[in-house]
Design a protein around this motif. Structure first.
Motif, PDB file in Angstrom:
ATOM      1  N   LEU A   1       3.570  -8.688  -3.574  1.00 39.36           N
ATOM      2  CA  LEU A   1       3.505  -7.138  -3.035  1.00 39.36           C
ATOM      3  C   LEU A   1       4.349  -6.432  -4.304  1.00 39.36           C
ATOM      4  CD1 LEU A   1       2.612  -4.974  -1.481  1.00 39.36           C
ATOM      5  CD2 LEU A   1       4.189  -5.574  -0.160  1.00 39.36           C
ATOM      6  N   ASP A   2       5.441  -7.815  -4.089  1.00 38.89           N
ATOM      7  CA  ASP A   2       6.514  -6.896  -5.977  1.00 38.89           C
ATOM      8  C   ASP A   2       5.108  -7.371  -6.725  1.00 38.89           C
ATOM      9  OD1 ASP A   2       8.781  -5.878  -6.323  1.00 38.89           O
ATOM     10  OD2 ASP A   2       9.017  -8.678  -7.550  1.00 38.89           O
ATOM     11  N   LYS A   3       4.453  -7.704  -7.632  1.00 38.47           N
ATOM     12  CA  LYS A   3       3.834  -7.113  -8.708  1.00 38.47           C
ATOM     13  C   LYS A   3       3.058  -6.503  -8.462  1.00 38.47           C
ATOM     14  CE  LYS A   3       3.686 -13.105  -9.535  1.00 38.47           C
ATOM     15  NZ  LYS A   3       2.798 -13.647  -9.946  1.00 38.47           N
ATOM     16  N   ALA A   4       2.491  -5.727  -7.763  1.00 37.27           N
ATOM     17  CA  ALA A   4       1.705  -4.906  -6.921  1.00 37.27           C
ATOM     18  C   ALA A   4       2.180  -3.686  -7.727  1.00 37.27           C
ATOM     19  CB  ALA A   4       0.828  -4.750  -5.935  1.00 37.27           C
ATOM     20  N   LEU A   5       3.654  -3.536  -6.952  1.00 36.66           N
ATOM     21  CA  LEU A   5       4.209  -3.054  -7.617  1.00 36.66           C
ATOM     22  C   LEU A   5       5.031  -2.498  -8.208  1.00 36.66           C
ATOM     23  CD1 LEU A   5       6.618  -3.038  -3.632  1.00 36.66           C
ATOM     24  CD2 LEU A   5       4.615  -1.233  -4.668  1.00 36.66           C
ATOM     25  N   LYS A   6       5.602  -3.423  -9.132  1.00 34.15           N
ATOM     26  CA  LYS A   6       5.546  -3.454 -10.487  1.00 34.15           C
ATOM     27  C   LYS A   6       4.649  -2.824 -11.583  1.00 34.15           C
ATOM     28  CE  LYS A   6       8.898  -6.861 -10.097  1.00 34.15           C
ATOM     29  NZ  LYS A   6       9.633  -8.146 -10.655  1.00 34.15           N
ATOM     30  N   LEU A   7       3.037  -3.043 -11.050  1.00 37.92           N
ATOM     31  CA  LEU A   7       1.776  -2.493 -12.172  1.00 37.92           C
ATOM     32  C   LEU A   7       1.923  -1.527 -11.890  1.00 37.92           C
ATOM     33  CD1 LEU A   7       0.561  -5.895 -12.242  1.00 37.92           C
ATOM     34  CD2 LEU A   7       1.190  -4.772 -13.580  1.00 37.92           C
ATOM     35  N   GLY A   8       2.684  -0.653 -10.115  1.00 38.64           N
ATOM     36  CA  GLY A   8       2.421   0.759 -10.326  1.00 38.64           C
ATOM     37  C   GLY A   8       1.478   0.780  -9.337  1.00 38.64           C
ATOM     38  N   PHE A   9       1.066   0.059  -8.078  1.00 40.77           N
ATOM     39  CA  PHE A   9       0.387   0.209  -7.289  1.00 40.77           C
ATOM     40  C   PHE A   9       1.480   1.487  -6.134  1.00 40.77           C
ATOM     41  CE2 PHE A   9      -0.701   0.097  -2.391  1.00 40.77           C
ATOM     42  CZ  PHE A   9      -2.089  -0.219  -2.332  1.00 40.77           C
ATOM     43  N   GLY A  10       0.873   2.232  -5.562  1.00 39.53           N
ATOM     44  CA  GLY A  10       1.440   3.508  -5.462  1.00 39.53           C
ATOM     45  C   GLY A  10       0.756   4.278  -4.097  1.00 39.53           C
ATOM     46  N   SER A  11       0.234   3.478  -3.868  1.00 37.86           N
ATOM     47  CA  SER A  11      -0.540   4.267  -2.290  1.00 37.86           C
ATOM     48  C   SER A  11       0.794   3.928  -0.805  1.00 37.86           C
ATOM     49  CB  SER A  11      -1.910   3.457  -1.865  1.00 37.86           C
ATOM     50  OG  SER A  11      -1.992   3.813  -0.651  1.00 37.86           O
ATOM     51  N   TYR A  12       1.398   4.583  -0.504  1.00 41.53           N
ATOM     52  CA  TYR A  12       2.559   4.446   0.106  1.00 41.53           C
ATOM     53  C   TYR A  12       2.014   4.096   1.693  1.00 41.53           C
ATOM     54  CZ  TYR A  12       7.094   4.582   3.333  1.00 41.53           C
ATOM     55  OH  TYR A  12       7.973   5.123   4.139  1.00 41.53           O
ATOM     56  N   TYR A  13       0.749   4.792   2.062  1.00 41.76           N
ATOM     57  CA  TYR A  13       0.626   4.689   3.041  1.00 41.76           C
ATOM     58  C   TYR A  13       0.321   3.455   3.438  1.00 41.76           C
ATOM     59  CZ  TYR A  13      -2.328   5.455   7.389  1.00 41.76           C
ATOM     60  OH  TYR A  13      -3.536   5.273   8.349  1.00 41.76           O
ATOM     61  N   GLN A  14      -0.952   2.684   2.853  1.00 43.99           N
ATOM     62  CA  GLN A  14      -1.227   1.514   2.484  1.00 43.99           C
ATOM     63  C   GLN A  14      -0.501   0.039   2.798  1.00 43.99           C
ATOM     64  OE1 GLN A  14      -3.775   3.007  -1.206  1.00 43.99           O
ATOM     65  NE2 GLN A  14      -5.376   0.849   0.438  1.00 43.99           N
ATOM     66  N   LEU A  15       0.879   0.800   2.429  1.00 47.86           N
ATOM     67  CA  LEU A  15       1.897   0.010   1.875  1.00 47.86           C
ATOM     68  C   LEU A  15       2.567  -0.013   4.020  1.00 47.86           C
ATOM     69  CD1 LEU A  15       4.104  -0.143  -0.636  1.00 47.86           C
ATOM     70  CD2 LEU A  15       2.628  -1.710   0.198  1.00 47.86           C
ATOM     71  N   ILE A  16       2.835   1.211   4.586  1.00 53.73           N
ATOM     72  CA  ILE A  16       3.048   1.089   5.747  1.00 53.73           C
ATOM     73  C   ILE A  16       1.734   1.182   7.550  1.00 53.73           C
ATOM     74  CG2 ILE A  16       4.972   2.510   5.495  1.00 53.73           C
ATOM     75  CD1 ILE A  16       4.037   5.143   6.174  1.00 53.73           C
ATOM     76  N   GLY A  17       0.300   1.477   6.914  1.00 52.82           N
ATOM     77  CA  GLY A  17      -0.430   1.685   7.687  1.00 52.82           C
ATOM     78  C   GLY A  17      -0.975   0.633   7.549  1.00 52.82           C
ATOM     79  N   ASP A  18      -1.578   0.010   6.707  1.00 51.03           N
ATOM     80  CA  ASP A  18      -2.651  -1.192   6.418  1.00 51.03           C
ATOM     81  C   ASP A  18      -2.333  -2.724   7.708  1.00 51.03           C
ATOM     82  OD1 ASP A  18      -4.070  -3.755   6.134  1.00 51.03           O
ATOM     83  OD2 ASP A  18      -4.317  -3.065   3.976  1.00 51.03           O
ATOM     84  N   LYS A  19      -2.964  -2.307   8.609  1.00 49.18           N
ATOM     85  CA  LYS A  19      -2.422  -3.749   9.413  1.00 49.18           C
ATOM     86  C   LYS A  19      -2.374  -5.273   9.475  1.00 49.18           C
ATOM     87  CE  LYS A  19      -3.361  -0.789  13.461  1.00 49.18           C
ATOM     88  NZ  LYS A  19      -4.265  -0.577  14.762  1.00 49.18           N
ATOM     89  N   ASP A  20      -3.560  -5.211   7.952  1.00 49.72           N
ATOM     90  CA  ASP A  20      -3.361  -6.718   7.330  1.00 49.72           C
ATOM     91  C   ASP A  20      -1.769  -7.203   6.575  1.00 49.72           C
ATOM     92  OD1 ASP A  20      -5.892  -7.174   7.678  1.00 49.72           O
ATOM     93  OD2 ASP A  20      -6.454  -6.428   6.327  1.00 49.72           O
ATOM     94  N   LEU A  21      -0.820  -5.988   6.766  1.00 46.44           N
ATOM     95  CA  LEU A  21       0.540  -6.662   6.594  1.00 46.44           C
ATOM     96  C   LEU A  21       1.455  -6.687   7.424  1.00 46.44           C
ATOM     97  CD1 LEU A  21       0.465  -4.431   3.129  1.00 46.44           C
ATOM     98  CD2 LEU A  21       0.469  -6.874   3.248  1.00 46.44           C
ATOM     99  N   ASP A  22       1.032  -6.029   8.895  1.00 45.92           N
ATOM    100  CA  ASP A  22       1.481  -6.601  10.340  1.00 45.92           C
ATOM    101  C   ASP A  22       2.710  -7.815   9.677  1.00 45.92           C
ATOM    102  OD1 ASP A  22       0.824  -4.188  10.390  1.00 45.92           O
ATOM    103  OD2 ASP A  22      -0.490  -5.068  12.233  1.00 45.92           O
ATOM    104  N   PHE A  23       1.901  -9.290   9.321  1.00 37.05           N
ATOM    105  CA  PHE A  23       3.460  -9.806   9.506  1.00 37.05           C
ATOM    106  C   PHE A  23       4.800 -10.129   8.769  1.00 37.05           C
ATOM    107  CE2 PHE A  23       3.996 -14.499   7.939  1.00 37.05           C
ATOM    108  CZ  PHE A  23       4.413 -15.503   9.450  1.00 37.05           C
TER     109      PHE A  23
END
Length: 817
Positions: free
Chosen positions: A772-794
């Motif tokens: 996730l850190d690599k994605a954000l460094k490369l410019g991934f910018g969807s805040y909603y997907q970070l807080i709303g995608d249930k695949d990241l619940d863990f």
């Protein structure tokens, strides 16, 4: 290349005598700017009445006149120049000009005498003299000396005394004779020696040594003598070694020796006699700057040699076996049997000849002509590209060209001045033997290893010839196939620096900017192209697509409404409006415009029905969507979008095997650049989202995403596979899919995000956080997907996840608190 036999470009600057009344510089002063008037007598003869013709003597003479008339040559008034070309170069005309100019010239003036043509000597009178042959000269028998010839001794007698009067003389003689006139090779050498002999206070610049021949070629300056061309360029400032704004005789000597000796392969070495420390010409900075730009864009080439009459004498000196071998070489060369067939070809003939007759004057000529011939196929492929035209070649032709260039490299050896260029061109042709004319319709994922191999060859070629525009262009195209858009961008920008008016390069650069989401730059390019080339609808279409992607609704509608006035644009405009309303989730308007587009389509419009199916799907009308997708595949079983959309339906209905099969069919049938727009992303990939913040969820669902279709199909396969109970731990299969996903560089940030989802689903917190850190460094910018995608619940409640949110989205985190 034509052998001018002995092109003696003899430049003589005579005299620097003080004359107080006229302000003449004392010896040692600056002679780059004559204190008086400049005059010139210029003679250039290629076509003789009786004597065998030359090729470019008249062009060298004309070029010298143009030089004197230009800023670089001092802007000599045309009335001060007498020029005689071909049939106008008669004894009477020249004699009158010499007489008139000799009387006009005063101390402090400068007088040029330029001669380019044949030189010879009467066979029966081999004295310390020589002859410059004029247009009506007979082919030999000059004993009476009443014919159209100029004797070297007469020129000395008439012109040398002018130096004593303080006149600055620049005496240029280009006396060419290949040994087939009456005086033979000895006549050449005697004429050269007579010209080289000191007359007094003069400078002499000769194109070659007395025992050498001077070269000319169509490849040099569009048809020039080798020495003449480099003398002119040296005088324009390229010889100014110390950059003091003046060219001295010493600098000119170094420059022309280096250039002529190099390009003639040591067969022609210029000679300058006189005080080399004297300044010669002043440099015009603007002319020099323009010349340097021109030279930087030139492509070094091997030029063919034709020894004319000397060839017959050289062949006559061979034994019968040598004559037969040489004839075989000539025939194979003419028939383009250069390295094939293996049993008889020009290269084989040359190697046998060179081994047996290594000291024959024909051997170096054969080597050079063969080397030039081995470059001809390459030239025929590349020359149209340099003219901005289409090159109609094939991958097989490129392969043959690479093999011929490889043979040329072996023939000339690593020490040859062209070796690096030849290696670069060989690498380019080898690369093109894999990917020549590869386009979007042909390219798909199976081509990637081939394109990668070809690209490495092109990169190696560009290292050796960094300004080869055809290589730079090919790199730009292939980087787009590999989704290396930053590199493609740099390549196209460099290409436009080299060829600023190339339409295809500018168009390609606009496409790359669009791929990189640099829409402002892309918009400027397509606005410029659309205005400049209104006859090409592609530019307007690309511009409309950019306006739609940037949600500039008013501009989009204005442009498309204007395009509707052109009947030929109605099909694409209605289709674009269909996409526009699909993205706005306006189902009725979208279906209307897709159906309108079908009216202008010649045949069945697969993409129209596919998109109608898509708008039904995103509005939860699955049965109608399925009907349209199946209808499309019934008409065209290879249509990738319909395969993909059916795969999404199969996945939603719990049929992962059928879904994966459909996604794979998409990958197989989609071209490498096929893209699709995705609306309501929450419907894809089997994902579920936290909808507690209804407003944020709706904003997310309304967004339009553009993905490469093969990429999104791999991503869909990934989730369809790992959501099957027990398969998430199938590391080998999952790693293979991610390996494919990471080849799509334009989606790298997205890939790392989904890699983080996969790791979180495996309950691998460190791996998920790192990805996730690599994605954000490369410019991934969807805040909603970070807080709303249930695949990241863990990992969502972990301190590491919260730290990442605070680091990359500090404002959003503050609002939430």
């Amino acid at each position: 290349m034509k052998l001018k036999s002995i092109f003696f470009f003899l430049t003589i600057v005579i005299g620097f005598v003080a004359h107080a009344q006229r302000g003449i510089d004392l010896p040692g002063g600056d002679t780059t700017k004559p204190t008086g008037t400049t005059y010139a007598i210029i003679i250039g003869i290629s076509k003789y009445k009786e004597v065998p013709s030359l090729q470019f003597a008249h062009k060298d003479a004309q070029a010298f006149e143009d030089f004197l008339l230009s800023e670089a040559g001092g802007k000599v008034p045309r009335t001060h120049i007498e020029t005689f070309l071909n049939e106008n170069a008669t004894r009477n005309n020249v004699a009158d000009a010499i007489s008139i100019m000799a009387r006009k010239a005063k101390p402090g003036d400068r007088l040029y005498f330029f001669f380019a043509g044949h030189g010879d000597m009467e066979d029966l009178t081999q004295i310390e003299n020589g002859l410059l042959l004029l247009y009506n000269s007979p082919n030999g028998n000059y004993f009476g000396m009443k014919d159209d010839v100029l004797e070297i001794l007469d020129l000395k007698r008439y012109l040398s005394p002018l130096a004593e009067r303080g006149i600055e003389m620049i005496f240029i003689v280009d006396a060419c004779h290949s040994g087939n006139l009456n005086g033979g090779i000895k006549g050449v050498e005697k004429t050269a020696s007579a010209l080289a002999a000191s007359w007094g206070k003069e400078y002499k610049i000769l194109s070659c040594q007395p025992n050498q021949l001077s070269l000319e070629s169509e490849e040099w300056g569009g048809g020039r003598g080798l020495f003449s061309l480099h003398l002119e360029e040296g005088m324009k400032g390229l010889a100014d070694r110390n950059n003091d704004g003046r060219v001295s005789f010493s600098e000119l000597d170094r420059y022309i020796r280096d250039k002529v000796e190099t390009f003639s392969e040591d067969k022609q070495i210029p000679l300058i006699v006189g005080d080399l420390s004297k300044p010669f010409v002043a440099v015009n900075p603007a002319v020099l700057a323009a010349l340097k730009i021109q030279k930087s864009k030139e492509r070094p080439a091997l030029a063919q040699v034709n020894p004319k009459g000397a060839e017959e004498k050289y062949v006559d000196s061979l034994d019968p076996a040598g004559k037969k071998l040489y004839a075989s070489y000539k025939k194979n060369l003419a028939d383009r049997k250069l390295i094939w067939p293996l049993d008889t070809n020009a290269l084989k003939d040359y190697r046998i000849f060179a081994k047996k007759y290594y000291d024959s004057p024909l051997t170096p000529l054969m080597r050079r002509n063969l080397a030039a011939a081995l470059n001809q196929r390459f030239d025929s492929i590349v020359s149209p590209l340099l003219r901005g035209e289409t090159s109609y070649s094939t991958r097989d032709m490129c392969y043959y060209a690479s093999m011929e260039l490889d043979s040329c490299m072996q023939l000339l050896g690593e020490q040859h001045y062209m070796y690096q260029n030849l290696k670069a061109r060989k690498l380019y042709m080898e690369a093109m033997s894999y990917t020549w004319a590869l386009n979007d319709n042909e390219y798909n994922f199976t081509w990637r290893p081939v394109v990668e191999k070809s690209t490495k060859l092109l990169e190696a070629s560009a290292e050796l010839e960094p300004n080869a525009s055809y290589t730079i262009m090919a790199l730009g195209v292939q980087y787009t196939f590999l989704y290396e858009y930053e590199k493609a961008n740099k390549s196209f920008e460099k290409f436009l620096e080299l060829r600023p008016y190339d339409l295809y390069a500018k168009y390609s650069l606009g496409l790359v900017y669009s791929k990189m989401k640099q829409y402002d730059k892309a918009q400027r390019i397509f606005e410029e192209l659309a205005e400049k080339y209104p006859q090409y609808s592609d530019f307007r279409i690309q511009l409309a697509d950019i306006l739609m992607n940037t949600e500039k609704d008013m501009q989009f509608m204005g442009l498309t409404d204007k395009m509707l006035l052109d009947p030929s644009d109605k099909l694409i405009v209605h289709f674009l409006k269909g996409i526009y309303y699909s993205r706005k989730d306006n189902m009725d308007s979208a279906i209307y415009f897709y159906n309108e587009s079908k009216k202008y389509y010649n045949g069945y419009c697969s993409i129209c029905d596919n998109n109608i199916g898509h708008i039904y799907f995103v509005n939860n009308n699955t049965d109608s969507a399925r009907k349209y997708f199946r209808q499309v595949l019934a008409k065209d079983s290879t249509y990738p979008f319909a395969h993909f959309n059916l795969g999404v339906i199969e996945e939603k209905e719990g049929n992962p095997s059928a879904a994966i099969k459909s996604f794979y069919s998409t990958i197989i049938n989609a071209t490498g650049s096929t893209e699709g727009f995705i609306t309501k992303l929450h419907l894809y990939l089997g994902k579920s989202y936290d909808t507690s913040n209804r407003r944020a969820f709706e904003e997310f669902s309304k967004r339009t995403y553009i993905f490469n279709m093969a990429y999104f199909s791999y991503l869909s396969i990934l989730y369809a596979y790992i959501r099957v109970p027990g398969l998430i731990d199938s590391t080998t299969a999952v790693d293979y899919v991610f390996e494919q996903l990471f080849t799509y560089k334009q989606h790298e940030a997205t890939t790392w995000f989904h890699h983080a989802c996969y790791k979180a689903m495996k309950k691998d917190k460190p791996g998920a956080v790192a990805s996730l850190d690599k994605a954000l460094k490369l410019g991934f910018g969807s805040y909603y997907q970070l807080i709303g995608d249930k695949d990241l619940d863990f990992i969502r409640q972990s301190p590491e996840f919260i730290t990442l949110l605070e680091k990359y989205f500090p404002e959003e985190v503050k609002k939430k608190k």
